[in-house]
Design a protein around this motif. Structure first.
Motif, PDB file in Angstrom:
ATOM      1  N   LEU A   1      40.280  42.852  36.281  1.00  0.00           N
ATOM      2  CA  LEU A   1      39.802  41.644  35.998  1.00  0.00           C
ATOM      3  C   LEU A   1      40.710  40.595  35.292  1.00  0.00           C
ATOM      4  CD1 LEU A   1      36.495  42.806  34.378  1.00  0.00           C
ATOM      5  CD2 LEU A   1      36.824  41.894  36.640  1.00  0.00           C
ATOM      6  N   GLU A   2      41.639  40.985  34.632  1.00  0.00           N
ATOM      7  CA  GLU A   2      42.721  39.997  34.117  1.00  0.00           C
ATOM      8  C   GLU A   2      43.563  39.635  35.355  1.00  0.00           C
ATOM      9  OE1 GLU A   2      44.657  42.678  31.329  1.00  0.00           O
ATOM     10  OE2 GLU A   2      43.324  41.789  29.601  1.00  0.00           O
ATOM     11  N   ARG A   3      43.845  40.438  36.371  1.00  0.00           N
ATOM     12  CA  ARG A   3      44.743  40.012  37.408  1.00  0.00           C
ATOM     13  C   ARG A   3      43.740  38.888  38.334  1.00  0.00           C
ATOM     14  NH1 ARG A   3      46.830  45.643  40.138  1.00  0.00           N
ATOM     15  NH2 ARG A   3      47.870  44.194  41.577  1.00  0.00           N
ATOM     16  N   PHE A   4      42.618  39.237  38.363  1.00  0.00           N
ATOM     17  CA  PHE A   4      41.761  38.173  38.972  1.00  0.00           C
ATOM     18  C   PHE A   4      41.935  37.024  38.296  1.00  0.00           C
ATOM     19  CE2 PHE A   4      39.320  41.666  41.487  1.00  0.00           C
ATOM     20  CZ  PHE A   4      39.904  41.348  42.699  1.00  0.00           C
TER      21      PHE A   4
ATOM     22  N   ALA B   1      45.005  34.886  38.942  1.00  0.00           N
ATOM     23  CA  ALA B   1      44.999  34.607  40.070  1.00  0.00           C
ATOM     24  C   ALA B   1      44.289  33.434  40.317  1.00  0.00           C
ATOM     25  CB  ALA B   1      45.065  35.629  41.014  1.00  0.00           C
ATOM     26  N   LEU B   2      43.118  33.046  39.642  1.00  0.00           N
ATOM     27  CA  LEU B   2      42.031  32.334  39.940  1.00  0.00           C
ATOM     28  C   LEU B   2      42.229  31.167  38.785  1.00  0.00           C
ATOM     29  CD1 LEU B   2      39.103  34.584  40.678  1.00  0.00           C
ATOM     30  CD2 LEU B   2      40.221  32.963  42.353  1.00  0.00           C
ATOM     31  N   HIS B   3      43.357  31.119  37.814  1.00  0.00           N
ATOM     32  CA  HIS B   3      43.503  30.275  36.890  1.00  0.00           C
ATOM     33  C   HIS B   3      42.518  30.009  35.693  1.00  0.00           C
ATOM     34  CE1 HIS B   3      46.586  29.051  39.663  1.00  0.00           C
ATOM     35  NE2 HIS B   3      45.677  28.855  40.671  1.00  0.00           N
ATOM     36  N   LEU B   4      41.912  31.332  35.561  1.00  0.00           N
ATOM     37  CA  LEU B   4      41.131  31.428  34.448  1.00  0.00           C
ATOM     38  C   LEU B   4      41.721  32.304  33.313  1.00  0.00           C
ATOM     39  CD1 LEU B   4      37.935  32.360  37.030  1.00  0.00           C
ATOM     40  CD2 LEU B   4      38.207  30.229  35.891  1.00  0.00           C
ATOM     41  N   ARG B   5      40.747  32.306  32.223  1.00  0.00           N
ATOM     42  CA  ARG B   5      40.656  33.203  31.097  1.00  0.00           C
ATOM     43  C   ARG B   5      39.737  34.178  31.041  1.00  0.00           C
ATOM     44  NH1 ARG B   5      39.185  33.766  25.827  1.00  0.00           N
ATOM     45  NH2 ARG B   5      38.062  31.984  25.930  1.00  0.00           N
ATOM     46  N   LEU B   6      39.995  35.548  31.033  1.00  0.00           N
ATOM     47  CA  LEU B   6      38.994  36.558  31.040  1.00  0.00           C
ATOM     48  C   LEU B   6      38.343  36.314  29.639  1.00  0.00           C
ATOM     49  CD1 LEU B   6      37.663  39.105  32.459  1.00  0.00           C
ATOM     50  CD2 LEU B   6      39.439  40.222  31.332  1.00  0.00           C
ATOM     51  N   ASN B   7      37.205  36.622  29.753  1.00  0.00           N
ATOM     52  CA  ASN B   7      36.521  36.667  28.527  1.00  0.00           C
ATOM     53  C   ASN B   7      35.473  37.922  28.533  1.00  0.00           C
ATOM     54  OD1 ASN B   7      34.964  36.038  26.115  1.00  0.00           O
ATOM     55  ND2 ASN B   7      33.839  34.603  26.758  1.00  0.00           N
TER      56      ASN B   7
END
Length: 99
Positions: free
Chosen positions: A77-80, A83-89
């Motif tokens: 999920l962190e890799r996605f 790659a999608l210019h997001l922060r995982l929460n």
């Protein structure tokens, strides 16, 4: 009816079992995560191949994930997210608020 149960009755009986509820919830989570990744990828105008390259994956892995076919790990999920210019929460919700 000749003693046969309707699809709705069978579904209701099946989902009343704890193990079925757990499987349903796991499927729902995979589907929602896959949909979120696909929607963000499409919003950015990326192909699955481009997302795969940016995340260090192969395109079929992205396709499986977007289809809800895999339960991801946090590192995936962190890799996605990256790659999608997001922060995982990641968060926990009370069960009475979960959909």
């Amino acid at each position: 009816m000749s003693g046969r149960k309707s699809w709705a009755e069978l579904r209701e009986e099946t989902l009343a079992r704890p193990e079925a509820q757990e499987a349903y919830e796991a499927t729902r989570i995979r589907y929602e995560l896959g949909r979120a990744v696909r929607e963000r990828r499409e919003a950015l105008g990326m192909t699955q191949a481009q997302l795969a390259e940016a995340a260090g994956l192969r395109q079929p892995a992205v396709a499986r994930f977007e289809a809800g076919g895999t339960m991801p790990t946090l590192p995936l999920l962190e890799r996605f997210a990256s790659a999608l210019h997001l922060r995982l929460n990641v968060a926990f919700e009370p069960l009475d608020r979960a959909s």
